[in-house]
Design a protein around this motif. Structure first.
Motif, mmCIF file in Angstrom:
data_model
loop_
_atom_site.group_PDB
_atom_site.id
_atom_site.type_symbol
_atom_site.label_atom_id
_atom_site.label_comp_id
_atom_site.label_asym_id
_atom_site.label_seq_id
_atom_site.Cartn_x
_atom_site.Cartn_y
_atom_site.Cartn_z
ATOM 1 N N LYS A 55 0.940 -0.979 0.041
ATOM 2 C CA LYS A 55 0.095 -0.082 -0.018
ATOM 3 C C LYS A 55 0.850 1.288 0.042
ATOM 4 O O LYS A 55 0.682 2.186 -0.666
ATOM 5 C CB LYS A 55 -0.818 0.015 1.200
ATOM 6 N N ASN A 56 1.764 1.264 0.816
ATOM 7 C CA ASN A 56 2.721 2.358 0.867
ATOM 8 C C ASN A 56 3.686 2.787 -0.336
ATOM 9 O O ASN A 56 3.961 3.702 -0.658
ATOM 10 C CB ASN A 56 3.573 2.271 2.200
ATOM 11 N N ILE A 57 3.986 1.651 -0.950
ATOM 12 C CA ILE A 57 4.617 1.719 -2.058
ATOM 13 C C ILE A 57 3.790 2.286 -3.386
ATOM 14 O O ILE A 57 4.219 3.249 -4.143
ATOM 15 C CB ILE A 57 5.433 0.462 -2.625
ATOM 16 N N ILE A 58 2.463 1.799 -3.144
ATOM 17 C CA ILE A 58 1.687 2.173 -4.411
ATOM 18 C C ILE A 58 1.284 3.718 -4.204
ATOM 19 O O ILE A 58 1.095 4.406 -5.220
ATOM 20 C CB ILE A 58 0.481 1.332 -4.220
ATOM 21 N N LEU A 59 1.011 4.171 -3.107
ATOM 22 C CA LEU A 59 0.744 5.479 -2.804
ATOM 23 C C LEU A 59 1.933 6.104 -3.124
ATOM 24 O O LEU A 59 1.499 7.493 -3.460
ATOM 25 C CB LEU A 59 0.123 5.595 -1.222
ATOM 26 N N GLY A 60 2.914 6.165 -2.608
ATOM 27 C CA GLY A 60 4.065 6.899 -3.216
ATOM 28 C C GLY A 60 4.254 6.999 -4.606
ATOM 29 O O GLY A 60 4.424 7.965 -5.007
ATOM 30 N N PHE A 61 3.925 5.840 -5.054
ATOM 31 C CA PHE A 61 4.067 5.964 -6.643
ATOM 32 C C PHE A 61 3.089 6.834 -7.238
ATOM 33 O O PHE A 61 3.375 7.839 -8.121
ATOM 34 C CB PHE A 61 4.045 4.434 -7.342
ATOM 35 N N MET A 62 1.660 6.873 -6.762
ATOM 36 C CA MET A 62 0.690 7.698 -7.236
ATOM 37 C C MET A 62 0.980 9.180 -6.827
ATOM 38 O O MET A 62 0.801 9.947 -7.858
ATOM 39 C CB MET A 62 -0.708 7.087 -6.764
ATOM 40 N N LYS A 63 1.605 9.515 -5.922
ATOM 41 C CA LYS A 63 1.865 10.649 -5.460
ATOM 42 C C LYS A 63 3.182 11.206 -6.215
ATOM 43 O O LYS A 63 3.120 12.469 -6.738
ATOM 44 C CB LYS A 63 2.408 10.732 -4.009
ATOM 45 N N TYR A 64 4.088 10.400 -6.875
ATOM 46 C CA TYR A 64 5.112 10.513 -7.738
ATOM 47 C C TYR A 64 4.481 11.159 -8.950
ATOM 48 O O TYR A 64 4.876 12.152 -9.828
ATOM 49 C CB TYR A 64 6.234 9.485 -7.976
ATOM 50 N N LEU A 65 3.635 10.217 -9.463
ATOM 51 C CA LEU A 65 2.924 10.691 -10.793
ATOM 52 C C LEU A 65 2.327 11.883 -10.666
ATOM 53 O O LEU A 65 2.359 12.512 -11.738
ATOM 54 C CB LEU A 65 1.934 9.644 -11.078
ATOM 55 N N GLU A 66 1.366 12.373 -9.535
ATOM 56 C CA GLU A 66 0.832 13.458 -9.661
ATOM 57 C C GLU A 66 1.637 14.736 -9.575
ATOM 58 O O GLU A 66 1.419 15.718 -10.318
ATOM 59 C CB GLU A 66 -0.125 13.282 -8.396
ATOM 60 N N ASP A 67 2.588 14.478 -8.944
ATOM 61 C CA ASP A 67 3.771 15.879 -8.605
ATOM 62 C C ASP A 67 4.529 15.875 -9.950
ATOM 63 O O ASP A 67 4.679 17.015 -10.311
ATOM 64 C CB ASP A 67 4.513 15.274 -7.572
ATOM 65 N N ARG A 68 4.720 14.878 -10.432
ATOM 66 C CA ARG A 68 5.491 14.930 -11.813
ATOM 67 C C ARG A 68 4.610 15.513 -12.820
ATOM 68 O O ARG A 68 5.169 16.386 -13.838
ATOM 69 C CB ARG A 68 6.074 13.729 -12.243
ATOM 70 N N PHE A 69 3.569 15.022 -12.845
ATOM 71 C CA PHE A 69 2.332 15.781 -13.880
ATOM 72 C C PHE A 69 2.226 17.317 -13.889
ATOM 73 O O PHE A 69 2.443 17.999 -14.770
ATOM 74 C CB PHE A 69 1.280 15.041 -13.910
ATOM 75 N N TYR A 70 1.979 17.643 -12.666
ATOM 76 C CA TYR A 70 1.918 19.013 -12.120
ATOM 77 C C TYR A 70 2.934 19.742 -12.489
ATOM 78 O O TYR A 70 3.002 21.040 -12.902
ATOM 79 C CB TYR A 70 1.080 19.255 -10.856
ATOM 80 N N ARG A 71 4.224 19.120 -12.326
ATOM 81 C CA ARG A 71 5.379 19.898 -12.150
ATOM 82 C C ARG A 71 5.604 20.191 -13.610
ATOM 83 O O ARG A 71 6.350 21.152 -14.148
ATOM 84 C CB ARG A 71 6.550 19.116 -11.398
ATOM 85 N N GLU A 72 5.532 19.145 -14.745
ATOM 86 C CA GLU A 72 5.824 19.232 -15.970
ATOM 87 C C GLU A 72 4.773 20.139 -16.875
ATOM 88 O O GLU A 72 5.074 20.831 -17.510
ATOM 89 C CB GLU A 72 5.864 17.961 -16.642
ATOM 90 N N ARG A 73 3.663 20.066 -16.131
ATOM 91 C CA ARG A 73 2.636 21.071 -16.673
ATOM 92 C C ARG A 73 2.924 22.758 -16.400
ATOM 93 O O ARG A 73 2.731 23.475 -17.312
ATOM 94 C CB ARG A 73 0.999 20.769 -15.974
ATOM 95 N N ARG A 74 3.060 22.732 -15.086
ATOM 96 C CA ARG A 74 3.561 24.000 -14.613
ATOM 97 C C ARG A 74 4.989 24.724 -15.682
ATOM 98 O O ARG A 74 5.188 25.793 -16.057
ATOM 99 C CB ARG A 74 3.927 24.027 -13.132
ATOM 100 N N HIS A 75 5.863 23.635 -15.613
ATOM 101 C CA HIS A 75 6.934 24.049 -16.396
ATOM 102 C C HIS A 75 6.697 24.379 -18.091
ATOM 103 O O HIS A 75 7.168 25.272 -18.551
ATOM 104 C CB HIS A 75 8.093 22.885 -16.570
ATOM 105 N N GLU A 76 5.711 23.646 -18.439
ATOM 106 C CA GLU A 76 5.410 24.076 -19.986
ATOM 107 C C GLU A 76 4.888 25.391 -20.112
ATOM 108 O O GLU A 76 4.794 26.025 -21.155
ATOM 109 C CB GLU A 76 4.372 22.853 -20.313
ATOM 110 N N ARG A 77 4.028 25.658 -19.128
ATOM 111 C CA ARG A 77 3.463 27.140 -19.120
ATOM 112 C C ARG A 77 4.370 28.273 -19.023
ATOM 113 O O ARG A 77 4.154 29.424 -19.448
ATOM 114 C CB ARG A 77 2.360 27.087 -18.037
#
Length: 78
Positions: A55-77
């Protein structure tokens, strides 16, 4: 003491399956199908391996995906 695969067979099996999912969804995409598939795959994995470890590994990976997605979106803008 070093742990062997035979000492923790469920965790070892989980890690093999998790790695397949992580490789498939490692780079987040801005599509509904990507997020639906990723969440479903991770949910299925958490149901198959209901341990706190998984559970902790899965939740950590989900947080990683969300953080990376928003970081890259912010960078594109900028």
């Amino acid at each position: 003491m070093e742990v062997k695969k035979s000492d923790i067979p469920q965790e070892a099996e989980f890690m093999t399956e998790f790695w397949k999912v992580a490789k498939k969804y490692y780079i987040p995409e801005d599509t509904d199908s990507y997020w639906c598939d990723a969440i479903q795959s991770l949910t299925d994995l958490s149901k198959k391996y209901p341990s706190d470890f998984a559970k902790n590994i899965i939740l950590g990976f989900m947080k990683y995906l969300e953080d990376r997605f928003y970081r890259e979106r912010r960078h594109e803008r900028t």
